[in-house]
Design an enzyme around this catalytic site. Sequence first.
Site, short mmCIF file in Angstrom:
data_model
loop_
_atom_site.label_atom_id
_atom_site.label_comp_id
_atom_site.label_asym_id
_atom_site.label_seq_id
_atom_site.Cartn_x
_atom_site.Cartn_y
_atom_site.Cartn_z
N GLU A 1 0.85 -1.19 0.00
CA GLU A 1 0.00 0.00 0.00
C GLU A 1 0.89 1.25 0.00
OE1 GLU A 1 -1.97 -1.25 3.49
OE2 GLU A 1 -2.86 -2.92 2.39
N GLU B 1 -4.50 -7.38 2.67
CA GLU B 1 -3.24 -8.07 2.96
C GLU B 1 -3.31 -9.56 2.64
OE1 GLU B 1 -4.17 -5.47 4.63
OE2 GLU B 1 -2.34 -4.25 4.58
N PHE C 1 3.33 -1.95 8.10
CA PHE C 1 3.40 -2.38 9.50
C PHE C 1 3.14 -3.89 9.56
CE2 PHE C 1 2.46 2.09 9.83
CZ PHE C 1 3.24 2.51 10.91
N ALA C 2 3.96 -4.58 10.31
CA ALA C 2 3.81 -6.05 10.39
C ALA C 2 2.48 -6.44 11.02
CB ALA C 2 4.97 -6.66 11.17
N ASP C 3 1.90 -5.55 11.79
CA ASP C 3 0.59 -5.84 12.39
C ASP C 3 -0.46 -6.10 11.30
OD1 ASP C 3 1.06 -4.62 15.40
OD2 ASP C 3 2.11 -3.52 13.84
N PHE C 4 -0.32 -5.36 10.18
CA PHE C 4 -1.34 -5.47 9.13
C PHE C 4 -1.39 -6.85 8.51
CE2 PHE C 4 -0.68 -0.68 8.00
CZ PHE C 4 -1.12 -0.33 9.27
N HIS D 1 0.10 -0.86 15.52
CA HIS D 1 1.27 -0.46 14.73
C HIS D 1 2.56 -0.68 15.52
CE1 HIS D 1 -2.12 1.68 12.92
NE2 HIS D 1 -1.40 1.83 11.82
#
Lengths: 443, 665
Positions: B369, B400, B423-426, B469
Amino acid sequence: MTFEISIPRLGWSMEEGTFVRWLKKDGDTVKPGEPLFELEGEKAAQDIEAVDGGVLRIPATAPKPGTVVAVGSIIGYLLAAGESGPTAVAPASASRLEAVEPVVTEPAPPAAPSVRRMARELGVSLASLAGSGPAGRITASDLKPNVMTRPAAQVATSTVASPRARRVAKELGVSWDNIAGTGRNGRVREQDVRSASAKTAARQPQTHSTGHLAGTAIPLTRHRRTTADRMSYSSQHTAPVTLTTRVDATNLVSLRQQFKSAGGNVVPSYTDIIIKLVSMALAEHPLLTAQWVGEQLTIPAVTNIGLAVDTEAGLLVPVIGDVTSLSLTEVTIESTRLIELARQGKLKAADMQDGVFTVTNLGAFGIDAFTPIINSPETAILGLGRIRREPSVVDNQIVPRDQMSVSLTFDHRIVDGAPAARFLQTLSQALETPAAWLLRATV
Amino acid sequence: MSVAESSPPSTSVALSLYRVMQIIRQTEEELARCHQRGLIHGACHTYVGEEAIATGVAAHLRPEDVVFSTHRGHGHALAKGMPPRELMAELFGRETGCSRGRGGSMHLFSPEIGMMGTSGIVGPCILQACGGGYSFKILKTDNVAVAFFGDGATNNGAFHEGLNMASIWNLPVLFICENNQYATEVPFSYAAGNTNVGERGPMYGMPSFTLDGNDVLEIHRVAGEAVERARSGEGPTLIECRTYRTRPHAEGMGDFGYRTREDVDSWKLKCPLVRLRQTVQEDDSPSLSAKFDAIDAEIAGVVKEAREFAEASPPPASETASNHVYAEPARAPAPPVPPATRSITMTQATQEALAEEMKVNPTIFVMGEGIGVRGGNFKTTAGLYELYGPERLCDTPICERGFVGLACGAGMTGTRPVIDFMFADFVLDSVGEIINQVAKMQYMSSGRLKMPVLLRGCIGIGHSAATHHSGNYYGMYAQVPGLRVVVPSNAADAKGLMKRALRCDDPVMFLEHREILTVKGPVPEGDYEIDFGKAAIARPGKDVTVVALARMVHLTLSVCDELEKAGISVEVVDPRTVSPLDVDTILKSVQKTGRLLVVDEAFGPCSIASEVAAHVADRGFNDLDAPIKRINGVFTPTPYSPSLEKAVVPNAEDIAQAIRDLVNE
């Protein structure tokens, strides 16, 4: 063509099921997809459809309703018209992977990990015990009788050492269980082992070989090992301080000469006289005999004094019991007896127990003064040097006098320097005026 | 879209379609028998009743076209050209099986003929087909990708994300929905608000059809047109084929708890094989009938031979059980890193590595993104869009799961996707794709597929980013066989590791701590690699070993000088990659120091810190002079307020105190 009818797997993990009943009769013509028999799996009974067509042949040996059948087992056949077919069911298809027999092992009785460890350390098999805990669980108290029979030496080794300290101790060939640890809660750490080992090495360089030095090995006797252990224990577990003083032994020499000149069967040695005088000085300074009993310092009721004896087997310390209650003659008789037994190797363990103070004399070897090591668990030890006639200043005149050094090593954890010095002061007075002191003795 | 009247098919086409359907039918029936006899160890989902669909579609496919399929995939594999013997051997768990015994009924792989795999999870095949389509776009071929899936998958997010991506990027993909009316045993009429799948294509902007799934000729005709459109750059097509499976969901399962025998019997009468034969044989020509019979007999022989082959094949050797987890063979260590010449940030360093590799490797493309014109939220792709354009710097919708699934399919079909999560959270929405698909693909295909996929994103707590995040997830990924997990702490390492990742045939999770992205450090110019599984000694010392990751390396180093003055010499080990984890270097350090502290911002339970501790307690037990200590982030979601945030992250004083305590243990 003959088709085998076999027991299918219903669901993921079914290995066997209950054959409920046939839904067709022997001799019926069966079409593919028609319900053929009923089978009960893990969840529910289910109609099993024919995957092939033909005339149903149910052999006499086929499972009866209600029988448990293994997945893959053949229970009947579908035959082409006119075929006769087998009369008995064949075993399950050979290529089916056989179930592995579970390995049956003797179940270990239930016990907490700490109890298991204790049992391991005691060398006790858990299986040999009856558990008193819930569901037969073996508890620490079930192991108690075994704890009582545990060798005393093992009970004493309660120190904790880091794995690295244990490894290094092993590499250096030293035992870590008598080392005072400096880690949290007294944990023995690598540095403790190394410094203990360095001390030992400095004291007795030849006792532990590096493995590289060529030489002749000395057979290690049990006695040597015991002495080594006791000495290291003492040096690591006491706070030794040595005080040395010079005393005028002229009167002592003179008194001893008088005893000798008087003759008789019993002639006290210097050591005998000094032991008696020590017992009297100790009566005035009993703290020098104090010992740890558990967490408590205790002053023993009787003054048993040990006497260091050099023998062929090595150093031995027989103990003269209750010196205060003995006359000098009695002390002499007892010491003579014990020294004889020691030299003959006939001392019993009881002869060497319960000392409260030790006297060691190296004077015969021309030694003036030295730093004896406390005979744990005692608190102090007295080292006697040689007696020598020396020029001395008396009333501003140089006169010959007999002189002697005495060295007191005491455990500073128990006794402070001043009280120890006061004891030595008292003893010096006794040594310088022995006749007067002996007269004062109640016996 | 309406379907034009079909013209009568040529007899030879009909016979070849019949032959494929008969291969599927007879193989499946034999498999059902084998299952009853206990020869099949796991599940067995047959395709009986649905043969027309795979047959009609696959007739148009070349070996280099790719098929992605589902748990009911035997028919797709056979129609794509897999010999029945390889399928049967696989279900028997034999070495000669199509997946060498690693897959079974639900994991059939034959990449050599474009059979890119069946999946035990519903949905991913749709996304992977998009990935195949994207690869063909990058590689500029006219190949097509096909996803076969059931009605159940149309209720899954993958369907939505996949169709949307295929539509916006005009991908050469056929989405074939085999609507057999039950998702396992749940009726589609219950599970879908709109049961007309064929109506849904136009909502995504693609042509869409609803067909009789038992009419092979009609399927063949419509699929042919769809394949033509895809090859000529006209994009994707959705085709719903309404059909019915006439055997249970899986062999051995009861069938009449959710449907009736009458229903099943009525669908058996609509058998696609019988129907084709009747259609073609309207004149009842005896010669044609004989041709059909000859096919039946021929296939019976093929299937019999297949079963004999499978039964005679050896099982795979037990000691090979963990072969093919990773593609990489043992390789010579990377040459020494050249001297650094200038100081740049970690982000500049990874951008440099990416730019250099994109220049020499045209199969690399980046998805994420805002990574296109914008150059990435963290400037990870700054300046690259201008050089390589929108196809290789591809901005994505916020989906994702969709684009990670796409990356999986792309990696399998010849390109090297770089997925930039920001962000790895996504990416947690796509963890199923990562763990079940990306990480396992090489293993399930017995090493015949490579998975050169780089997944990158930010981790780490700081600047009140709050809990969506801030996550550190490397411990979780390190538990997954098949993944490489990189956690760099400085710019020079980041460049070398990024280079390594962009040349590695294994999937790499590259996690960059946001709070150190702009920390400058000396970085060599030009090309160099840093191997995975090689820890760095960030500072040598002799009293205490500290193993630290990412930002914690910086914090630990910041207290070392002061501790040194106090007489405590600290050795700092930075593993750099947590999978593989360089346990040997850590052990060597502990052998020297006797003391170990692990400092990790991630949570403690089941973490890298516990893994390091366990290895050292095991293999380094006799070197330990003190208990192993760990400092981890507080076990809580990351709070927003600075006063709360700083309370959950280990700080320099925590580390210094822990080191001092450790020395006194």
